[in-house]
Every structure is written in C-alpha cells, then in structure tokens.
Design a protein around this motif. Sequence first.
Motif, PDB file in Angstrom:
ATOM      1  N   PRO A 203     -23.681  54.476  11.713  1.00  0.00           N
ATOM      2  CA  PRO A 203     -23.350  54.641  10.295  1.00  0.00           C
ATOM      3  C   PRO A 203     -22.856  56.056  10.024  1.00  0.00           C
ATOM      4  N   PHE A 204     -22.195  56.228   8.885  1.00  0.00           N
ATOM      5  CA  PHE A 204     -21.771  57.554   8.463  1.00  0.00           C
ATOM      6  C   PHE A 204     -22.969  58.482   8.366  1.00  0.00           C
ATOM      7  N   SER A 205     -22.727  59.774   8.573  1.00  0.00           N
ATOM      8  CA  SER A 205     -23.771  60.766   8.334  1.00  0.00           C
ATOM      9  C   SER A 205     -24.060  60.846   6.838  1.00  0.00           C
ATOM     10  N   SER A 206     -25.202  61.379   6.490  1.00  0.00           N
ATOM     11  CA  SER A 206     -25.554  61.507   5.075  1.00  0.00           C
ATOM     12  C   SER A 206     -24.622  62.508   4.400  1.00  0.00           C
ATOM     13  N   SER A 207     -24.576  62.451   3.084  1.00  0.00           N
ATOM     14  CA  SER A 207     -23.647  63.304   2.333  1.00  0.00           C
ATOM     15  C   SER A 207     -23.974  64.781   2.455  1.00  0.00           C
ATOM     16  N   SER A 208     -25.166  65.119   2.890  1.00  0.00           N
ATOM     17  CA  SER A 208     -25.553  66.524   3.017  1.00  0.00           C
ATOM     18  C   SER A 208     -25.300  67.079   4.420  1.00  0.00           C
ATOM     19  N   ASN A 209     -24.924  66.233   5.355  1.00  0.00           N
ATOM     20  CA  ASN A 209     -24.716  66.661   6.737  1.00  0.00           C
ATOM     21  C   ASN A 209     -23.240  66.795   7.064  1.00  0.00           C
ATOM     22  N   GLU A 210     -22.940  67.688   8.001  1.00  0.00           N
ATOM     23  CA  GLU A 210     -21.577  67.818   8.495  1.00  0.00           C
ATOM     24  C   GLU A 210     -21.244  66.643   9.415  1.00  0.00           C
ATOM     25  N   PRO A 211     -19.974  66.244   9.487  1.00  0.00           N
ATOM     26  CA  PRO A 211     -18.870  66.761   8.679  1.00  0.00           C
ATOM     27  C   PRO A 211     -18.856  66.153   7.282  1.00  0.00           C
ATOM     28  N   THR A 212     -18.334  66.895   6.318  1.00  0.00           N
ATOM     29  CA  THR A 212     -18.229  66.401   4.947  1.00  0.00           C
ATOM     30  C   THR A 212     -16.759  66.397   4.534  1.00  0.00           C
ATOM     31  N   GLY A 213     -16.489  65.726   3.426  1.00  0.00           N
ATOM     32  CA  GLY A 213     -15.127  65.698   2.895  1.00  0.00           C
ATOM     33  C   GLY A 213     -14.211  64.713   3.581  1.00  0.00           C
ATOM     34  N   LEU A 214     -14.765  63.705   4.264  1.00  0.00           N
ATOM     35  CA  LEU A 214     -13.948  62.723   4.957  1.00  0.00           C
ATOM     36  C   LEU A 214     -13.464  61.653   3.981  1.00  0.00           C
ATOM     37  N   LEU A 215     -12.261  61.148   4.222  1.00  0.00           N
ATOM     38  CA  LEU A 215     -11.683  60.125   3.359  1.00  0.00           C
ATOM     39  C   LEU A 215     -12.559  58.879   3.293  1.00  0.00           C
ATOM     40  N   THR A 216     -13.000  58.391   4.443  1.00  0.00           N
ATOM     41  CA  THR A 216     -13.798  57.168   4.442  1.00  0.00           C
ATOM     42  C   THR A 216     -15.154  57.376   3.781  1.00  0.00           C
ATOM     43  N   HIS A 217     -15.739  58.568   3.922  1.00  0.00           N
ATOM     44  CA  HIS A 217     -17.005  58.853   3.248  1.00  0.00           C
ATOM     45  C   HIS A 217     -16.833  58.755   1.730  1.00  0.00           C
ATOM     46  N   LYS A 218     -15.760  59.361   1.240  1.00  0.00           N
ATOM     47  CA  LYS A 218     -15.522  59.332  -0.209  1.00  0.00           C
ATOM     48  C   LYS A 218     -15.235  57.915  -0.683  1.00  0.00           C
ATOM     49  N   ALA A 219     -14.460  57.159   0.100  1.00  0.00           N
ATOM     50  CA  ALA A 219     -14.151  55.775  -0.281  1.00  0.00           C
ATOM     51  C   ALA A 219     -15.423  54.946  -0.390  1.00  0.00           C
ATOM     52  N   ALA A 220     -16.340  55.151   0.549  1.00  0.00           N
ATOM     53  CA  ALA A 220     -17.582  54.374   0.542  1.00  0.00           C
ATOM     54  C   ALA A 220     -18.523  54.809  -0.569  1.00  0.00           C
ATOM     55  N   ARG A 221     -18.560  56.104  -0.865  1.00  0.00           N
ATOM     56  CA  ARG A 221     -19.549  56.623  -1.799  1.00  0.00           C
ATOM     57  C   ARG A 221     -19.074  56.661  -3.248  1.00  0.00           C
ATOM     58  N   ASP A 222     -17.755  56.788  -3.445  1.00  0.00           N
ATOM     59  CA  ASP A 222     -17.234  56.889  -4.809  1.00  0.00           C
ATOM     60  C   ASP A 222     -16.632  55.580  -5.311  1.00  0.00           C
ATOM     61  N   THR A 223     -16.503  54.603  -4.446  1.00  0.00           N
ATOM     62  CA  THR A 223     -16.008  53.280  -4.847  1.00  0.00           C
ATOM     63  C   THR A 223     -16.956  52.242  -4.251  1.00  0.00           C
ATOM     64  N   ASP A 224     -16.618  50.995  -4.452  1.00  0.00           N
ATOM     65  CA  ASP A 224     -17.431  49.921  -3.880  1.00  0.00           C
ATOM     66  C   ASP A 224     -16.897  49.469  -2.530  1.00  0.00           C
ATOM     67  N   ALA A 225     -16.013  50.245  -1.921  1.00  0.00           N
ATOM     68  CA  ALA A 225     -15.366  49.820  -0.682  1.00  0.00           C
ATOM     69  C   ALA A 225     -16.322  49.862   0.506  1.00  0.00           C
ATOM     70  N   VAL A 226     -16.120  48.930   1.416  1.00  0.00           N
ATOM     71  CA  VAL A 226     -16.687  49.022   2.757  1.00  0.00           C
ATOM     72  C   VAL A 226     -15.722  49.885   3.571  1.00  0.00           C
ATOM     73  N   ALA A 227     -16.212  50.843   4.314  1.00  0.00           N
ATOM     74  CA  ALA A 227     -15.325  51.791   4.990  1.00  0.00           C
ATOM     75  C   ALA A 227     -15.703  51.965   6.452  1.00  0.00           C
ATOM     76  N   PHE A 228     -14.649  52.205   7.261  1.00  0.00           N
ATOM     77  CA  PHE A 228     -14.825  52.410   8.700  1.00  0.00           C
ATOM     78  C   PHE A 228     -13.946  53.564   9.158  1.00  0.00           C
ATOM     79  N   LEU A 229     -14.510  54.440   9.972  1.00  0.00           N
ATOM     80  CA  LEU A 229     -13.734  55.455  10.670  1.00  0.00           C
ATOM     81  C   LEU A 229     -13.779  55.089  12.145  1.00  0.00           C
TER      82      LEU A 229
END
Length: 385
Positions: A203-229
């Motif tokens: 799974p993605f790392s938590s929002s407080s851990n590096e790396p941050t600012g990834l496109l898929t992280h934002k898509a998953a956390r700011d929308t209802d999207a399922v996201a994959f990197l």
Amino acid sequence: MTATRRTFLTAAGCAGLLGLGVTATTGESETTVSRDSYTIRSGTDQETTVFVTSASESGPTVMVVGGVHGNENGGYTAAEKVAQWDIARGTLVTIPKANAAAVEEDSRIADGGVDLNRQFPTGEEPETELARAIWGVVERFQPDTVIDLHESVGIYDGDMVGGVGQAIFSSWDDRAFSDARAAADYLNDNYVSRDGYDFTVDPFSSSSNEPTGLLTHKAARDTDAVAFLVEATSDDTALDTRVQWLTKITQQLVEEDVLTSSDGGSGGDGGDDGGDDGSDGNDGGDDGDNEQNEAPVARIRTTPSDTTGGALERGDTVTLDASPSSDGDGEIVEYMWDTDGDGSFEESGETAEMTLSTCGRYRVSLQVTDDKGATATDEAILSVK
C-alpha cells in the motif's frame, strides 16, 4: 467472440483515429468508441497531449499517466499503447508524456529542476504550473481509477532504499490491494520468468512519510479514486520487456472497469471474452430471423513443433502458421499476430516468422476475424535456452 479468458488488446485500426470527434465501431460488438484529444500547457515546452477514449456504453472512468519522469521510457511507451486501446464501456483518459520537456531531454526532471512527482501535496493546490494542469485533468474527468506508470533501477525489497522496481503500490482499500495482488500474480505466472524479478504489492505510505507529493497519493486521498503506482525495473531488462510488463499490469487493473461490457463482452479487439462457451459475445437476445454467428477457432501451428521447455536455441527461426484455424459458418478474413508481446496485433498474414536472438520465454498471440466480425485468439510459448 474470443476463445481465451484473458485476451490481448490491439491498436489495429486505431492509429488513424486520433483527433476530434472521430468514432469507430468495433467488429465484434455494437460498442462505438469515440476518440478525442487536447493539449495542456499549450505554447510552452511542457505542452503535451491528453487522449480521451469514450465508449457508447456508460461506465467508470480510468486515467493512465506515463512520463512523469522523462527518462523512464517504459512508462510513457506503455501509456502510449494504452491510449490506443478500444474499450467496451466508460472512459479512458491517458497522458502518455506528462512531463514532455523531461521526456525530450531523456531526464528524470525538468520544470526548473523539480521532481514533478513531488508537486501534488495532499489537500493543497499542486505546486507548479504543469502539476496544476495535470491535476486539472483529474478534476475535469473525475476518474474512478488512476494508474501512474514508472520505472526504477533497483528492485523493491520493502524499504525503498535499493529501488522500487517490480512493485505495484496501491491506495489503502481492500479493492485496490486485491486488484494489485491479482495483477501481480497474473504477471508473475505468465510474463516473468527470471528469478528475483517477481512483482510484489504494497500500500501507499502514510501521508506523513516520505515520499510525499505523489500524483497517485493525491488522487487517492483528495478524491474517491482507486489509485496505483506501478514500477518496473530497468535493471538488466530490455525496454520491450518493461513495456510489456507495464501494459499487461494496466490491462489487468482496468479489465473489469472499461475493457468488459456489462453483458460480458469486450471492447474492440480486447478485454474479457465472456467465457469459453464459444459464443460470439452477443447477449443472447432475439435477433429475429438471423442466426447467431458461430465464433471462429484460432489455432497456431509452429515449425519446429517443439518450442517449449528451452527446446529452442538463440538464432533459431520459428514459423508461425495460422492455417489450422477455422470458421464453421463462414470464413476467416483476417489473421493478426502479436509477436513482441506488447499487447498489439501489429503483423498481418496467415503465416509469420520469428528469429529468436536472445534467451528467454516468448509469448506469441494470434487473432483471427471471421466474415461477420467475430474474433478468436490463440497463444504459443517459444522458449529459448
């Protein structure tokens, strides 16, 4: 319709359709696919194209991105292939070369020396003009699934220190993790033959851990999207192999969303064949006085006949023969081959030849089309010791 549970997608017949308002009706279903495109960051060195494929049947929206890092050739090459896919329902949005300036320079970064995949902070506005333009595509289409295709020099072992290749990172939900696991298993079973190169999932790392600012992280956390990197390794791995891995993983992740219609049919020349019962993909409704078309049967004959288990040597030439294929109620009008395993049937003819210059396991696919537009596929494995 098709003869295998999982079929290979094809770009055949689509290359000339990119542009505004162009539609194509598939040969094996009533699905109409429209293709559109537009540019973001027009007039700058960051100008790049967004491709939009829409099916006549409503369904989810999938967004696939490549080229966020310009030197990750496999990611943007795979995304370019995905942009050409036919779909059965919903919408497919693709940005193959998200960081066009970096792609042009064959460099990981451009845009003033910042890493584009660190410019998408969760809960905040993206930090550069290019990142804001890409996020604008997300806001415009509101995708249900977002997939970002990447490459890494190393192979992921859980700590990201030595690299993150051969990994599918997913958003934190059961569906995403399950889909990632199924895609990894499929790739490992069918396309990865080298020890130590199996795909893993995390799974993605938590929002407080590096790396941050990834496109898929934002898509998953700011929308209802399922996201994959998705990360393939470039370590001692040919480009066509990396492209194949990334393309096939994407196919597995989106098959149920946009490649399969609600009645089990597939989009265009790819997707789920709806079972092995020999049907042509119709829904079984009343067609009046018309008989239901009988699907063709695809068969590959190879010369030499023994091509598995390392029976071949480097430099051997294998003849692929589709003449054993048949159609019980008509005739086969087209034979198409995928000889490089990239998911596209790019070579036509009843026969084809392959000269095998490197060791490994090659998967060859044949697609036949009958005079009523129904298709079937067959596969052969060529193993070079």
